[in-house]
Design a protein around this motif. Structure first.
Motif, short mmCIF file in Angstrom:
data_model
loop_
_atom_site.label_atom_id
_atom_site.label_comp_id
_atom_site.label_asym_id
_atom_site.label_seq_id
_atom_site.Cartn_x
_atom_site.Cartn_y
_atom_site.Cartn_z
N ILE A 68 0.84 -1.20 0.00
CA ILE A 68 0.00 0.00 0.00
C ILE A 68 0.87 1.25 0.00
N ALA A 69 1.93 1.24 0.81
CA ALA A 69 2.87 2.37 0.83
C ALA A 69 3.51 2.54 -0.55
N THR A 70 3.88 1.44 -1.17
CA THR A 70 4.48 1.48 -2.51
C THR A 70 3.53 2.11 -3.51
N MET A 71 2.25 1.77 -3.41
CA MET A 71 1.26 2.34 -4.33
C MET A 71 1.23 3.86 -4.22
N GLY A 108 11.74 19.53 -15.98
CA GLY A 108 12.13 18.14 -16.19
C GLY A 108 13.04 17.63 -15.10
N LEU A 109 14.01 18.44 -14.73
CA LEU A 109 14.95 18.03 -13.68
C LEU A 109 14.22 17.77 -12.37
N LEU A 110 13.34 18.66 -11.99
CA LEU A 110 12.60 18.48 -10.74
C LEU A 110 11.69 17.25 -10.81
N GLY A 111 10.97 17.12 -11.91
CA GLY A 111 10.05 15.98 -12.04
C GLY A 111 10.76 14.65 -11.99
N TYR A 112 11.87 14.53 -12.74
CA TYR A 112 12.60 13.28 -12.75
C TYR A 112 13.33 13.04 -11.43
N ALA A 113 13.77 14.10 -10.75
CA ALA A 113 14.42 13.94 -9.44
C ALA A 113 13.42 13.39 -8.42
N VAL A 114 12.20 13.90 -8.43
CA VAL A 114 11.18 13.40 -7.50
C VAL A 114 10.84 11.94 -7.84
N ALA A 115 10.71 11.62 -9.12
CA ALA A 115 10.42 10.24 -9.52
C ALA A 115 11.55 9.30 -9.12
N PHE A 116 12.79 9.75 -9.31
CA PHE A 116 13.94 8.93 -8.91
C PHE A 116 13.95 8.72 -7.40
N GLY A 117 13.69 9.79 -6.67
CA GLY A 117 13.62 9.68 -5.21
C GLY A 117 12.53 8.72 -4.77
N ALA A 118 11.39 8.75 -5.45
CA ALA A 118 10.30 7.83 -5.13
C ALA A 118 10.73 6.39 -5.41
N ILE A 122 10.96 3.40 -2.71
CA ILE A 122 10.28 2.11 -2.86
C ILE A 122 11.27 0.97 -2.67
N ALA A 123 12.45 1.11 -3.27
CA ALA A 123 13.47 0.08 -3.09
C ALA A 123 13.84 -0.06 -1.62
N GLY A 124 13.96 1.08 -0.95
CA GLY A 124 14.28 1.05 0.47
C GLY A 124 13.19 0.39 1.30
N LEU A 125 11.94 0.62 0.93
CA LEU A 125 10.83 0.00 1.66
C LEU A 125 10.91 -1.52 1.61
N TRP A 126 11.31 -2.04 0.46
CA TRP A 126 11.30 -3.49 0.27
C TRP A 126 12.63 -4.15 0.63
N ILE A 127 13.73 -3.47 0.45
CA ILE A 127 15.04 -4.11 0.63
C ILE A 127 15.62 -3.88 2.02
N LEU A 128 15.48 -2.67 2.54
CA LEU A 128 16.15 -2.34 3.80
C LEU A 128 15.45 -2.95 5.01
N ASN A 129 15.65 -4.21 5.18
CA ASN A 129 15.17 -4.93 6.35
C ASN A 129 16.23 -5.97 6.68
N ASN A 130 17.36 -5.48 7.18
CA ASN A 130 18.54 -6.32 7.42
C ASN A 130 19.02 -6.98 6.14
N GLY A 131 18.87 -6.28 5.02
CA GLY A 131 19.34 -6.80 3.74
C GLY A 131 18.43 -7.86 3.15
N GLU A 132 17.29 -8.09 3.74
CA GLU A 132 16.38 -9.10 3.24
C GLU A 132 15.08 -8.45 2.78
N VAL A 133 14.41 -9.08 1.81
CA VAL A 133 13.14 -8.57 1.34
C VAL A 133 12.05 -8.78 2.39
N ALA A 134 12.08 -9.89 3.07
CA ALA A 134 11.10 -10.20 4.10
C ALA A 134 11.80 -10.27 5.45
N PRO A 135 11.11 -9.91 6.52
CA PRO A 135 11.75 -9.99 7.83
C PRO A 135 12.05 -11.44 8.21
N SER A 136 13.18 -11.61 8.92
CA SER A 136 13.53 -12.97 9.34
C SER A 136 12.69 -13.38 10.55
#
Length: 137
Positions: A68-71, A108-118, A122-136
């Motif tokens: 839901i957060a990713t959406m 363009g710079l601002l729009g693409y910077a915000v999209a890149f940050g998003a 999203i990658a951080g939401l899914w990956i940054l959990n002790n380096g695993e996608v799912a909690p151990s």
């Protein structure tokens, strides 16, 4: 046609052109305000995604809160891209006369910077959990 009538028509045409030029400048300023509004909405969607993840972090199943957060975060990034494209298309059609508008590459710079940050978020939401996608367990 008398000289007075011809002079009056020239003056009237000059005033009409001046009003048209000023209207085009106002349209540019309105487009810049609209772009700012779209970007605020994009940031709000990203913020809602982060808040959802923070508030419902212990949600079961855990992937649902992330999804839901990713959406919300993704919709903010997409909105930033759409906003910059619309702003750049509008700027290509309009000519400024008495004001210096923001440059199209800046949109363009601002729009693409915000999209890149998003996307990074999203990658951080899914990956940054002790380096695993799912909690151990």
């Amino acid at each position: 046609m008398s000289d007075d009538t011809k002079s009056s028509n020239d003056s009237s045409n000059d005033l009409a052109e001046q009003r048209t030029d000023l209207a085009e400048d106002r349209n540019i300023m309105a487009m810049e305000r609209t772009f700012a509004g779209w970007m605020r909405t994009a940031f709000a969607a990203i913020g809602i995604g982060l808040a959802f993840r923070a508030v419902f972090g212990e949600f079961q199943p855990p992937w649902l809160a992330k999804a839901i957060a990713t959406m919300f975060v993704a919709s903010g990034g997409i909105l930033a891209i759409v906003a910059q494209r619309r702003a750049r298309k509008t700027m290509a059609r309009l000519n400024s006369h008495r004001m210096k508008p923001a440059s199209a590459p800046n949109f363009g710079l601002l729009g693409y910077a915000v999209a890149f940050g998003a996307a990074v978020l999203i990658a951080g939401l899914w990956i940054l959990n002790n380096g695993e996608v799912a909690p151990s367990s």
